[in-house]
Design an enzyme around this catalytic site. Structure first.
Site, PDB file in Angstrom:
ATOM      1  N   GLU A  12       0.820  -1.215   0.000  1.00  0.00           N
ATOM      2  CA  GLU A  12       0.000   0.000   0.000  1.00  0.00           C
ATOM      3  C   GLU A  12       0.858   1.272   0.000  1.00  0.00           C
ATOM      4  O   GLU A  12       0.382   2.356   0.358  1.00  0.00           O
ATOM      5  CB  GLU A  12      -0.951   0.013   1.211  1.00  0.00           C
ATOM      6  CG  GLU A  12      -1.864  -1.193   1.346  1.00  0.00           C
ATOM      7  CD  GLU A  12      -2.878  -1.356   0.202  1.00  0.00           C
ATOM      8  OE1 GLU A  12      -2.873  -0.532  -0.727  1.00  0.00           O
ATOM      9  OE2 GLU A  12      -3.652  -2.315   0.274  1.00  0.00           O
ATOM     10  N   HIS A  40      -2.814   2.450   8.131  1.00  0.00           N
ATOM     11  CA  HIS A  40      -3.923   1.670   7.570  1.00  0.00           C
ATOM     12  C   HIS A  40      -4.113   0.411   8.411  1.00  0.00           C
ATOM     13  O   HIS A  40      -3.128  -0.197   8.839  1.00  0.00           O
ATOM     14  CB  HIS A  40      -3.606   1.297   6.119  1.00  0.00           C
ATOM     15  CG  HIS A  40      -4.478   0.214   5.566  1.00  0.00           C
ATOM     16  ND1 HIS A  40      -5.839   0.352   5.422  1.00  0.00           N
ATOM     17  CD2 HIS A  40      -4.194  -1.035   5.111  1.00  0.00           C
ATOM     18  CE1 HIS A  40      -6.338  -0.761   4.911  1.00  0.00           C
ATOM     19  NE2 HIS A  40      -5.362  -1.627   4.716  1.00  0.00           N
ATOM     20  N   HIS A  89      -7.419  -2.790   9.694  1.00  0.00           N
ATOM     21  CA  HIS A  89      -8.689  -3.455   9.393  1.00  0.00           C
ATOM     22  C   HIS A  89      -9.545  -3.548  10.666  1.00  0.00           C
ATOM     23  O   HIS A  89      -9.783  -4.651  11.173  1.00  0.00           O
ATOM     24  CB  HIS A  89      -8.425  -4.868   8.857  1.00  0.00           C
ATOM     25  CG  HIS A  89      -7.529  -4.926   7.656  1.00  0.00           C
ATOM     26  ND1 HIS A  89      -6.864  -6.069   7.263  1.00  0.00           N
ATOM     27  CD2 HIS A  89      -7.198  -3.976   6.737  1.00  0.00           C
ATOM     28  CE1 HIS A  89      -6.169  -5.827   6.157  1.00  0.00           C
ATOM     29  NE2 HIS A  89      -6.338  -4.557   5.821  1.00  0.00           N
ATOM     30  N   GLU A 141     -17.761  12.426  22.141  1.00  0.00           N
ATOM     31  CA  GLU A 141     -16.504  13.087  21.778  1.00  0.00           C
ATOM     32  C   GLU A 141     -16.051  12.863  20.336  1.00  0.00           C
ATOM     33  O   GLU A 141     -15.029  13.403  19.923  1.00  0.00           O
ATOM     34  CB  GLU A 141     -15.424  12.716  22.791  1.00  0.00           C
ATOM     35  CG  GLU A 141     -15.840  13.254  24.150  1.00  0.00           C
ATOM     36  CD  GLU A 141     -14.768  13.302  25.206  1.00  0.00           C
ATOM     37  OE1 GLU A 141     -13.640  12.913  24.914  1.00  0.00           O
ATOM     38  OE2 GLU A 141     -15.106  13.731  26.317  1.00  0.00           O
ATOM     39  N   HIS A 179     -13.006  -3.299   3.523  1.00  0.00           N
ATOM     40  CA  HIS A 179     -11.559  -3.563   3.656  1.00  0.00           C
ATOM     41  C   HIS A 179     -10.993  -3.012   4.971  1.00  0.00           C
ATOM     42  O   HIS A 179     -10.441  -3.756   5.770  1.00  0.00           O
ATOM     43  CB  HIS A 179     -10.801  -2.978   2.445  1.00  0.00           C
ATOM     44  CG  HIS A 179      -9.329  -3.242   2.477  1.00  0.00           C
ATOM     45  ND1 HIS A 179      -8.602  -3.617   1.375  1.00  0.00           N
ATOM     46  CD2 HIS A 179      -8.420  -3.171   3.482  1.00  0.00           C
ATOM     47  CE1 HIS A 179      -7.334  -3.801   1.696  1.00  0.00           C
ATOM     48  NE2 HIS A 179      -7.203  -3.522   2.979  1.00  0.00           N
TER      49      HIS A 179
HETATM   50  P1  13P Z   1       0.938  -5.370   3.142  1.00  0.00           P
HETATM   51  O1  13P Z   1       1.295  -6.668   3.818  1.00  0.00           O
HETATM   52  O2  13P Z   1       1.515  -5.290   1.750  1.00  0.00           O
HETATM   53  O3  13P Z   1       1.310  -4.180   3.990  1.00  0.00           O
HETATM   54  O4  13P Z   1      -0.624  -5.342   2.927  1.00  0.00           O
HETATM   55  C1  13P Z   1      -1.486  -5.456   4.013  1.00  0.00           C
HETATM   56  C2  13P Z   1      -2.793  -4.791   3.759  1.00  0.00           C
HETATM   57  O5  13P Z   1      -3.466  -4.431   4.688  1.00  0.00           O
HETATM   58  C3  13P Z   1      -3.232  -4.566   2.355  1.00  0.00           C
HETATM   59  O6  13P Z   1      -4.293  -3.661   2.302  1.00  0.00           O
HETATM   60 ZN    ZN Z   2      -5.485  -3.634   4.152  1.00  0.00          ZN
END
Ligand code: 13P
Ligand code: ZN
Length: 270
Positions: A116, A139, A141, A169, A210
């Site tokens: 990413e 980033h 999940h 908040e 995602h």
């Molecule tokens: P990477 O292992 O390449 O960082 O990817 C993980 C991920 O969350 C892809 O969206």
């Molecule tokens: Zn991801």
């Protein structure tokens, strides 16, 4: 030259990845972090002229030319960062208008930065234009935010207002709201460009089905944004199937704006 493993930025990166894993936001290799560093910060801990490898990025980022980033590796598990930071993290310098990255430290097993990287670098460039102090793109999940993208409209105003209504908040922590991208193929320049476009108006960008991107001036700010939005999403997922009896009204949101000196995103409150 000091040992980079003792650098405050490296210690904080390791702690953050560990904490994100502990929160359940980063299963397996899920998630990635990039932290922008200055040459002054870096050169205390290593020879910035000694290039281990040069890795093509597959995109250009002229605004970031010459900038240094500590970044998580592709395929690496956040759970393992604390045990082997030199394998799971890398320190790179962007050169040639961002088309190449010089590896200065890390990725010792021959690995490279996250898949990413386009979304991270393009988001850094976008956020720096809004706030020159921005240093972090993150980033992950988070379970409840992800769940929410299956059952809630992806309209950004509606999505933001729902989150604001879930905890008092929220509007204080992210008055700029959350922007939302529909499902897109991850790891591409296209999702990178789309994320960066969304980063122009908010520090949180949801990738439907995602995960989530957060940006901030430091690791704490980016983490705190994600933590707060994810908490709100958790409450939403607990109550969405129940009759709604009470909420936080727009009038009360305006009181929060006044009390905390924040301004809600234009047009998002009545
Ligand atoms: P990477 O292992 O390449 O960082 O990817 C993980 C991920 O969350 C892809 O969206
Ligand atoms: Zn991801």
């Amino acid at each position: 030259m000091k040992d980079i493993l003792t650098a405050p930025f490296l210690i904080e990166m390791v702690r953050t990845a560990t904490n994100m894993y502990a929160h359940g936001w980063d299963e397996r290799n899920g998630g990635n972090i990039s932290l922008m560093l200055s040459e002054d910060e870096v050169k205390e801990y290593g020879d910035v002229k000694r290039v281990l490898r040069t890795i093509p990025t597959g995109f250009s980022a002229p605004d970031l030319d010459g900038k240094y980033f500590l970044v998580t590796g592709t395929g690496k598990y956040f759970k393992n960062v604390q045990y082997a930071p030199d394998v799971n993290l890398g320190l790179v310098k962007l050169i040639d208008g961002g088309t190449n990255a010089q590896l200065l430290w890390g990725f010792t097993d021959g690995g490279k930065f996250t898949s990413e990287f386009p979304a991270h670098m393009m988001s850094h460039a976008a956020r720096l234009k809004v706030n020159p102090a921005n240093r972090v793109v993150m980033h992950c999940h988070p379970t409840n935010l992800l769940a929410m993208t299956y059952v809630h409209t992806l309209d950004e105003k509606a999505f933001t207002r729902t989150l604001w209504q879930m905890c008092t908040e929220c509007i204080v922590v992210f008055p700029d709201g959350v922007n939302v991208l529909p499902w897109m193929l991850c790891g591409t320049n296209e999702i990178g460009e789309a994320t960066a476009e969304k980063m122009k108006t908010a520090r949180l960008v949801v990738w439907a089905q995602h995960g989530l991107y957060g940006a901030g001036v430091d690791l704490d700010e980016a983490f705190g944004l994600i933590e707060t939005a994810e908490k709100a999403a958790e409450i939403y997922m607990k109550i969405a199937h129940l009759p709604l009896v009470n909420t936080i009204t727009d009038e009360e949101m305006h009181l929060l704006e006044g009390r905390f000196g924040v301004k809600a995103r234009e047009g998002y409150l009545s």
